[in-house]
Design an enzyme around this catalytic site. Structure first.
Site, short mmCIF file in Angstrom:
data_model
loop_
_atom_site.label_atom_id
_atom_site.label_comp_id
_atom_site.label_asym_id
_atom_site.label_seq_id
_atom_site.Cartn_x
_atom_site.Cartn_y
_atom_site.Cartn_z
N GLY A 178 0.83 -1.19 0.00
CA GLY A 178 0.00 0.00 0.00
C GLY A 178 0.87 1.25 0.00
CG ASP B 244 -1.42 2.98 3.52
OD1 ASP B 244 -1.03 2.14 2.66
OD2 ASP B 244 -2.24 2.68 4.41
NE ARG B 245 2.45 -2.18 5.46
CZ ARG B 245 2.74 -3.46 5.25
NH1 ARG B 245 2.00 -4.20 4.47
NH2 ARG B 245 3.80 -3.98 5.85
CG ASP C 35 -0.35 4.12 9.46
OD1 ASP C 35 -1.11 4.72 10.24
OD2 ASP C 35 -0.25 4.40 8.25
CB THR D 246 -9.27 0.68 9.22
OG1 THR D 246 -9.92 1.94 9.09
CG2 THR D 246 -10.29 -0.44 9.16
CB THR E 251 -19.09 -5.23 29.47
OG1 THR E 251 -19.69 -6.20 30.33
CG2 THR E 251 -18.94 -5.80 28.08
#
Length: 186
Positions: free
Chosen positions: A31, A33-34, A53, A56, A110
């Site tokens: 990617g 971005d990476r 990074d 998501t 929880t």
């Protein structure tokens, strides 16, 4: 980062592509971005880096001292893990980021148990990756970027036992884009 929508006002000739990022030996499937965050951290560190990074997906990208792509890992980021817990497990609530890390190591509610489990689990995975990166790339520094970086940094600092430098750089991808953007007359 995903593909730039065709309707975006940025002309095609000005868009940055994987081939425009000077990270050596990057595979074609990587990617952009990476590639951007790995290259930029390597430039700033002047040596080997492991970049986490946190978005998501939590991507880990290793860059060698020579500026070569050294591999990486991908796992579900904090928000994705929380959404999966809420949607795939009966009775668990939906939680939104940012989360506050519960002060109690063993929460009794929880929602706090979910927050502690996800954040501590991600930090533990990062710490293990940092130790392994030091073995394969001695002198490696650790860089955190993306939305979850500031959430994970305090936990990661507690878990890293070796003298591995840790940098929080939330805007690493944008800095790389600014450094590499094509000139207007291109």
């Amino acid at each position: 980062m995903g593909p730039v929508p065709a309707s975006a006002p940025l002309p095609l000739e000005r868009r940055l592509h994987l081939k425009d990022v000077p990270l050596l030996e990057q595979p074609g499937w990587l990617g952009v971005d990476r590639a951007l965050v790995g290259w930029r951290a390597w430039c700033l560190a002047s040596g080997p880096v492991l970049v986490a990074d946190g978005g998501t997906a939590l991507s880990l990208t290793l860059v060698t001292s020579e500026g070569r792509f050294g591999g990486g890992r991908l796992l579900a980021g904090a928000a994705l893990q929380l959404r999966a817990l809420a949607s795939e497990t009966a009775g668990l609530p939906g939680l939104d980021l940012p989360l506050d890390l519960p002060l109690d190591l063993w929460p009794r509610s929880t929602s706090e148990a979910m927050a502690a489990g996800v954040l501590r689990g991600l930090a533990a995975a990062l710490a293990a990756a940092g130790r392994e990166a030091q073995t394969s790339c001695p002198g490696c520094s650790f860089w955190l970027t993306g939305g979850d970086g500031s959430l994970l940094k305090p936990l990661l600092q507690q878990l890293l036992v070796s003298p591995m430098p840790l940098q929080l750089a939330p805007d690493l991808a944008l800095e790389a884009l600014a450094a590499l953007r094509p000139s207007p007359d291109r």
